[in-house]
Design a protein around this motif. Structure first.
Motif, PDB file in Angstrom:
ATOM      1  N   UNK A 152       0.844  -1.197   0.000  1.00  0.00           N
ATOM      2  CA  UNK A 152       0.000   0.000   0.000  1.00  0.00           C
ATOM      3  C   UNK A 152       0.880   1.247   0.000  1.00  0.00           C
ATOM      4  N   UNK A 153       0.317   2.407  -0.277  1.00  0.00           N
ATOM      5  CA  UNK A 153       1.103   3.645  -0.274  1.00  0.00           C
ATOM      6  C   UNK A 153       1.822   3.861   1.058  1.00  0.00           C
ATOM      7  N   UNK A 154       3.048   4.394   0.964  1.00  0.00           N
ATOM      8  CA  UNK A 154       3.872   4.748   2.130  1.00  0.00           C
ATOM      9  C   UNK A 154       4.184   3.530   2.999  1.00  0.00           C
ATOM     10  N   UNK A 155       4.519   2.423   2.367  1.00  0.00           N
ATOM     11  CA  UNK A 155       4.833   1.189   3.092  1.00  0.00           C
ATOM     12  C   UNK A 155       6.330   0.906   3.077  1.00  0.00           C
ATOM     13  N   UNK A 156       6.748   0.170   4.090  1.00  0.00           N
ATOM     14  CA  UNK A 156       8.150  -0.261   4.173  1.00  0.00           C
ATOM     15  C   UNK A 156       8.211  -1.671   4.732  1.00  0.00           C
ATOM     16  N   UNK A 197       1.782  -2.717 -11.262  1.00  0.00           N
ATOM     17  CA  UNK A 197       1.506  -1.305 -11.026  1.00  0.00           C
ATOM     18  C   UNK A 197       2.678  -0.795 -10.211  1.00  0.00           C
ATOM     19  N   UNK A 198       3.312   0.254 -10.675  1.00  0.00           N
ATOM     20  CA  UNK A 198       4.561   0.667 -10.026  1.00  0.00           C
ATOM     21  C   UNK A 198       4.835   2.137 -10.311  1.00  0.00           C
ATOM     22  N   UNK A 230      -0.767   2.164  -4.801  1.00  0.00           N
ATOM     23  CA  UNK A 230      -0.277   0.844  -4.416  1.00  0.00           C
ATOM     24  C   UNK A 230       0.693   0.292  -5.459  1.00  0.00           C
ATOM     25  N   UNK A 231       1.660  -0.491  -5.000  1.00  0.00           N
ATOM     26  CA  UNK A 231       2.576  -1.192  -5.898  1.00  0.00           C
ATOM     27  C   UNK A 231       2.221  -2.668  -5.865  1.00  0.00           C
ATOM     28  N   UNK A 232       1.786  -3.192  -7.004  1.00  0.00           N
ATOM     29  CA  UNK A 232       1.422  -4.606  -7.078  1.00  0.00           C
ATOM     30  C   UNK A 232       2.386  -5.307  -8.033  1.00  0.00           C
ATOM     31  N   UNK A 233       2.956  -6.396  -7.555  1.00  0.00           N
ATOM     32  CA  UNK A 233       3.986  -7.123  -8.286  1.00  0.00           C
ATOM     33  C   UNK A 233       3.639  -8.607  -8.326  1.00  0.00           C
ATOM     34  N   UNK A 234       3.857  -9.238  -9.472  1.00  0.00           N
ATOM     35  CA  UNK A 234       3.816 -10.700  -9.526  1.00  0.00           C
ATOM     36  C   UNK A 234       5.190 -11.193  -9.082  1.00  0.00           C
TER      37      UNK A 234
END
Length: 347
Positions: free
Chosen positions: A220-224, A243-244, A283-287
């Motif tokens: 999610x946004x602003x995640x670490x 999505x990146x 959000x950053x979604x990665x396979x």
């Protein structure tokens, strides 16, 4: 299995003779005391994999076979076996300092944080099907139950953030990390998720040397995701960002900013200490999927997979019988029923 001794000679050097296992596994023709010592070491080593009597015989036959193999097809497994039998804790000479936190390190494998995708002929085919994979991901947004669940680990393994819902701990100290599992070894069933993404599953199964771990990962946004090491150097981790934004970043070992580009495969070694950020407003979604490290011969992969699958199946039965819910299997299973806010996924 005297050939095994040559592979382990450097590793064993410096160990006290009284604590060292004789540098061979096959004790044919040896005195009874030494034979007993060798077989005791073999039994102790194999016990961690919870092999049945039948499976243990298969393992022993394989160990005898590779000891007599003059080729280098099994050299890494030979060295790994000897280290295990001699209870050597020191990291293999070929390992990088950033791999120190990785618990299972096979000798003879290149210590390389980021790999060149040009060395893998399947990469182009996956990238060409980017839109096919993205389409199946986007379709999940319209479902009442997407299949995404919070990433959680057993609380005993981490002290970052014990969750009030009682389901393990998160791996983040900011934001949230949610996952959509497609496969996780051979002991957990994600058939419902796989049925939602059949084309993605088919593409993954067509990759030579696929390891058996695959999932959509959403930061999610602003995640670490805090720094950690993967469990083994037997495999490599592959990213396909779907999505990146520009401010999504990954550190692998001493490589402070590994490039992440939408639609482009990234291959790296997660046995290196690593951490990940998503500093964007979306959000950053990665396979994510794993492949066997190409330095391992197919024969070695088969044997290592045989041991690992036996170990996981047995551990699953043990924890189910014990009723202990703070374990790898139970935490993942229970996390399936936790709510994930849509804004965490589709922002």
């Amino acid at each position: 299995m005297s050939e095994l001794s040559a592979q382990a000679e450097k590793e064993v050097e410096g160990e006290k003779a009284s604590n060292s296992v004789p540098e061979k596994i096959e004790a044919v023709g040896e005195s009874a005391p030494e034979e007993q010592k060798v077989m005791s070491a073999v039994d102790t080593f194999l016990a961690q994999f919870y092999l049945s009597k039948f499976s243990k015989q298969i393992a022993l036959q394989y160990m005898k076979k590779i000891a007599a193999d003059p080729s280098d097809d099994n050299e890494r497994v030979k060295a790994w076996l000897m280290r295990g039998m001699n209870k050597i804790i020191k990291a293999p000479d070929n390992c990088d300092e950033w791999q120190r936190g990785c618990p299972d390190k096979v000798p003879g494998i290149r210590a390389q944080a980021v790999w060149d995708t040009k060395d893998f002929d399947w990469v182009e085919r996956i990238e060409e099907n980017f839109n096919v994979i993205l389409e199946e991901l986007v379709a999940l947004e319209g479902l009442d139950v997407s299949g995404f669940q919070p990433y959680r680990a057993p609380a005993a393994n981490d002290k970052i953030k014990n969750e009030s819902d009682g389901v393990g701990v998160e791996a983040t100290d900011a934001g949230s990390w949610n996952v959509f599992y497609l496969s996780l070894g051979k002991v957990m069933n994600f058939d419902d998720n796989r049925a939602k993404c059949p084309k993605t599953v088919e593409l993954l199964e067509g990759i030579p040397g696929i390891y058996g771990h695959s999932f959509f990962s959403c930061l999610s946004p602003k995640s670490h995701i805090t720094k950690h090491n993967g469990p083994t150097n037997k495999k490599l981790r592959c990213f396909l960002p779907l999505t990146c934004g520009e401010n999504a970043r990954l550190r692998v070992g001493g490589v402070e900013r590994v490039p992440l580009q939408k639609g482009k495969i990234l291959i790296w070694d997660d046995s290196f200490e690593h951490e990940s950020w998503n500093d964007d407003e979306t959000s950053r979604i990665t396979l994510i999927f794993d492949i066997w490290n190409p330095d391992l011969h197919p024969k070695e992969r088969k044997f290592l997979s045989f041991l690992t699958n036996s170990q996981l199946r047995a551990q699953k039965k043990i924890v189910e019988a014990s009723g202990n819910e703070d374990n790898f299997f139970s935490v993942i299973d229970r996390a399936q029923y936790l709510d994930v806010a849509k804004e965490e996924l589709w922002t």
